[in-house]
Design a protein around this motif. Structure first.
Motif, mmCIF file in Angstrom:
data_model
loop_
_atom_site.group_PDB
_atom_site.id
_atom_site.type_symbol
_atom_site.label_atom_id
_atom_site.label_comp_id
_atom_site.label_asym_id
_atom_site.label_seq_id
_atom_site.Cartn_x
_atom_site.Cartn_y
_atom_site.Cartn_z
ATOM 1 N N UNK A 99 0.822 -1.216 0.000
ATOM 2 C CA UNK A 99 0.000 0.000 0.000
ATOM 3 C C UNK A 99 0.850 1.258 0.000
ATOM 4 N N UNK A 102 0.038 5.064 -1.190
ATOM 5 C CA UNK A 102 -0.994 5.956 -0.647
ATOM 6 C C UNK A 102 -0.367 7.267 -0.199
ATOM 7 N N UNK B 658 -6.280 8.657 -2.412
ATOM 8 C CA UNK B 658 -5.045 7.905 -2.637
ATOM 9 C C UNK B 658 -4.791 6.981 -1.455
ATOM 10 N N UNK B 659 -5.493 5.858 -1.457
ATOM 11 C CA UNK B 659 -5.386 4.977 -0.294
ATOM 12 C C UNK B 659 -4.280 3.953 -0.456
ATOM 13 N N UNK B 660 -3.803 3.754 -1.687
ATOM 14 C CA UNK B 660 -2.760 2.767 -1.914
ATOM 15 C C UNK B 660 -3.308 1.367 -2.122
ATOM 16 N N UNK B 661 -4.638 1.215 -2.060
ATOM 17 C CA UNK B 661 -5.219 -0.121 -2.275
ATOM 18 C C UNK B 661 -5.459 -0.331 -3.764
#
Lengths: 147, 691
Positions: A99, A102, B658-661
């Motif tokens: 992740x 993010x 923009x959660x990165x998931x």
């Protein structure tokens, strides 16, 4: 069967394949399964391309599908290599490990642990047994199957 | 031989330039301790070429008639802008000369043109001669310095700029090289840039000069709009400002307010470069540079650029008697200030610096007299001063060298036995500066005072200036010999910094001293008795101006002898006073100091010019700078920051996406496609309904 009905059938099959792939892509966290779902979406599209190609009497659709297959083969090689590397690095195939892209101020997604300790105390509603009471399976009582 | 003048004129500046480039490129890695060699060779070569040029110009000038003799070589055209200026009235040629009428608009052009005439050739010889000796001296003085190659490279660059300054034939190029010598001066004052005082002194010199240069630039603008050209010589049918056409017809010069404005602005430029009141404050601080630099740049050559420029522009000054009087008054004021301050300074180099200021004041006094006699006397003083002031500075450097860098006269004394050569040569320099017959300074100072006195017949003001000049001559003799006695007589005292260094300087340093001492003794008398200097320099076109000869009165030889006698008596009196006060018992000095305590206080504080300028200019500017800084920090920066924050605020909402998931991104993509397709489907329907 007339041509339109044949096309519709094919398109329905393609749409189903695509939909199953899409749902799998969203819901699964195992990278290999995600990859397979993506492949499935690809096949859904390929089926509809073939259908349209036949419908229009145009070999372009078929040709494109062959092309897609070739590209998909290459892509599979690369994707599996990437997945392998990620597995080596992270020790797991779980996509949620990765992740880092993010924003700084966003909280990382964390798995909520399924509470385990309370199970023994929990009183589950039981149906009134009927017939001969079966032997209780000790294994089943002490061990909870993995989710 | 006739064809060699162009060659010599080009050779003289190019040799030092080539040597400077060689030293700059190879000095650090290859030449190192030999960095002085190319420079000395080039400077001596330049000097030889200058002598050849001088002899040729002398030969030609002697046979010339009318408005003098000059020759110019066009090298190339630097700038040419057609139709730059509507032809001003003063640029029209004189009909009698048979020149074609000018077009309605004149081009702006800068021709790189070198000129040879009497003034130029004298200046070239003087500059290259002193520079050669100073370079030889510096090879001993600067020995072992980390920046040895850098020093000699700067010296080469300086000599190039200075020789170009005196040989160009265009005001813009004069300005360019005017700035170039200023740059070299800055670099050399701040040569030891790690020393804060040296860095500050370099900065001060540069900034004070900027004030003068600003005036000079304004003067150039005025000249351009008035005369439509910036060339000295006639070129392409346009009469040059100091060209033959115009000089033959003096009435084509513009007079009145414009002439006064041009001349005063030129004088402001000269004040900056030649350290005249009120811009003299930089020169004493410039003594932070290495001593050979003080001798070459801040005594003998660069500071005389202002005198040269005013002499060169004599025809312009002739149109404005007001400006000439101002020049004389500025010169006189500066001579007074320099003389008074030099009386009480304890730093040997600083005494010499103030004496330089004072002597430059004399030169301007001579120029301000505005007769041929006065101007040639001013140039004559420039010429002789170069020798004996360079000598004095080099002597001071020799003392400084052996005293381990100490230059405060209170800390050493009685050095005449330790340093016999320096002592004797310094004595020659002092005698020349004090104006004792037959040393060089006597003849030139006498010539200036005589010219001032003769002008006094017409204007009472100059009569008073003459007596003021005599008083300054007395001061000059006194402070010069005060420094001399304090340094070389009395009990032998050597500061501890000297260590085992306290002995006579090496031959590389004493040789130039001896040469200059001989020159200080001889040049004045030689030119006085042959009448060579004034006659020769009068062949310069600018000075061969008809109106000037009308000005020149009959040579009153009886009063001239009287003036010479007064000068000698005054000089001897000054030496006597210095001997009485500073040889032997110091009680008289103390008594005198108490008696004249306010004067002493003023003089010792350098008349507090630095403090006054601090209050008047430096502090207000600092405050302005502080305010500007505050506004910059708190208003302008704040506005810029505000603009910078707008995207930040806007982005705060989008950041949460923009959660990165990976799945979230995929979902967003699908939703995007869904929205796009929906729009595509709905939009035509909407459009159709609107139609």
């Amino acid at each position: 069967m007339d041509e339109v009905a044949l096309l519709q059938n094919y398109l329905v099959v393609g749409a189903f394949l695509f939909g199953i792939g899409l749902v799998g892509f969203f819901s699964r966290r195992n990278m290999i399964v995600i990859f397979l779902s993506a492949e499935m979406m690809l096949q859904g599209v390929s089926v509809s391309l073939v259908a349209w190609g036949r419908f229009h009497n145009n070999w372009g659709g078929q040709m494109l599908v062959i092309f897609i297959l070739t590209v998909a083969a290459c892509e599979a090689a690369i994707a599996l290599a990437v997945v392998l590397t990620l597995f080596h690095k992270g020790g797991s195939l779980d996509i949620a490990l990765w992740q880092q892209l993010r924003e700084d101020n966003q909280p990382a997604y964390v798995d909520h642990e399924v509470p385990e300790g309370d199970d023994a105390e929990k009183r589950w509603p039981r149906l009134t047994p009927s017939g001969i009471e079966p032997e209780p399976d000790l294994e089943d009582l002490t061990h909870r199957a993995h989710v | 031989m006739s064809g060699s003048i162009p060659f010599l004129l080009i050779l003289i500046p190019s040799l030092p330039l080539a040597a400077a480039v060689i030293t700059a490129v190879f000095g650090r890695s290859m030449l190192k301790e030999n960095s002085h060699r190319p420079i000395i060779v080039a400077l001596v070569g330049s000097f030889m070429a200058s002598l050849l040029l001088l002899s040729q110009v002398h030969h030609r000038s002697a046979s010339s008639e009318g408005v003098g003799w000059e020759t110019t070589i066009d090298l190339w055209n630097w700038v040419r802008i057609d139709d730059a200026l509507a032809t001003p009235a003063a640029a029209q040629p004189v009909p009698e000369q048979g020149m074609a009428a000018l077009p309605p608009a004149l081009p702006f052009r800068i021709d790189v043109t070198l000129r040879a005439d009497a003034l130029t050739s004298i200046m070239l010889s003087m500059v290259t001669f002193v520079a050669s000796l100073v370079a030889i001296y510096a090879s001993g003085y600067m020995h072992g310095d980390r920046g040895y190659w850098r020093f000699f490279s700067y010296i080469g660059l300086f000599v190039f700029s200075m020789t170009m300054l005196v040989s160009v034939s265009n005001f813009v190029l004069l300005y360019v090289f005017w700035e170039a010598v200023g740059l070299c001066s800055y670099l050399l004052i701040g040569f030891w840039y790690e020393k804060p005082e040296a860095a500050a002194a370099g900065k001060k010199a540069f900034l004070v000069n900027r004030v003068g240069d600003f005036g000079f630039a304004l003067a150039l603008f005025f000249i351009w709009t008035t005369y439509g050209t910036l060339n000295f010589h006639d070129a392409e049918g346009i009469a040059g400002i100091l060209g033959q056409t115009r000089l033959a017809q003096p009435e084509v010069y513009v007079g009145g307010g414009i002439a006064t404005a041009i001349c005063l602005l030129l004088m402001l430029g000269a004040c900056g470069k030649s350290a005249q009141f009120p811009l003299h404050v930089w020169l004493p601080d410039a003594m932070e540079g290495p001593t050979p630099v003080s001798a070459l740049i801040h005594a003998a050559t660069m500071v005389t650029a202002g005198v040269y420029m005013v002499t060169r522009c004599t025809p312009l000054f002739m149109m404005s008697p007001t400006a000439q009087t101002v020049v004389a008054l500025i010169g006189f004021t500066t001579a007074c200030i320099g003389g008074v301050i030099a009386m009480t300074q304890t730093d040997l180099k600083r005494v010499l610096a103030y004496s330089t200021i004072s002597q430059l004041g004399y030169m301007f006094l001579g120029l301000g007299v505005a007769t041929l006699g006065g101007i040639t006397a001013g140039m004559f003083h420039l010429f002789t001063h170069a020798f004996f002031k360079a000598l004095l500075f080099l002597g001071a450097g020799s003392v400084m060298h052996s005293m381990g860098g100490v230059i405060d006269m209170r800390r050493f004394g009685g050095l005449r036995r330790l340093m016999p050569t320096t002592h004797w040569t310094f004595l020659f320099g002092c005698l020349a500066l004090a104006g004792v017959i037959p040393f060089a300074g006597f003849w030139s100072k006498d010539a200036i005072l005589a010219a001032v006195y003769e002008r006094g017949h017409e204007e009472a003001l100059f009569y008073w200036l003459y007596w003021g000049g005599v008083v300054i001559a007395f001061l000059t003799a006194t402070y010069t010999f005060r420094a001399f006695f304090l340094t070389f007589y009395g009990d032998e005292r050597v500061p501890h910094e000297a260590g085992h260094h306290a002995h006579e300087s090496p031959p590389a340093m004493t040789f130039p001293l001896i040469v200059l001492a001989v020159c200080s003794l001889l040049v004045g008398a030689y030119f006085e008795f042959t009448h060579g200097f004034a006659e020769f320099i009068a062949h310069t076109p600018s000075l061969a101006y008809e109106a000037m000869h009308a000005h020149a009165g009959a040579h009153d030889s009886a009063s001239h002898v009287l003036i010479g006698a007064i000068g000698t008596v005054v000089a001897l009196a000054g030496i006597g006073v210095a001997a009485f006060l500073y040889l032997g018992d110091p009680t008289e000095v103390m008594a005198l100091r108490r008696l004249l305590s306010p004067l002493y206080w003023l003089s010792h504080g350098k008349l507090f010019f630095d403090q006054i300028y601090d209050v008047l200019f430096v502090w207000p500017l600092r405050m302005l700078a502080q305010i500007s800084y505050w506004i910059d920090r708190n208003v302008i920066d704040a506005l810029v920051d505000l603009v910078g924050r707008i995207p930040l605020v806007l982005a705060a909402g989008l950041r949460s996406l923009q959660s990165g998931m990976v799945q979230f991104y995929a979902l967003a993509m699908v939703w995007g496609i869904v929205v796009l397709i929906a729009t595509l489907l709905i939009w035509p329907a909407l459009g159709a309904s609107w139609k």
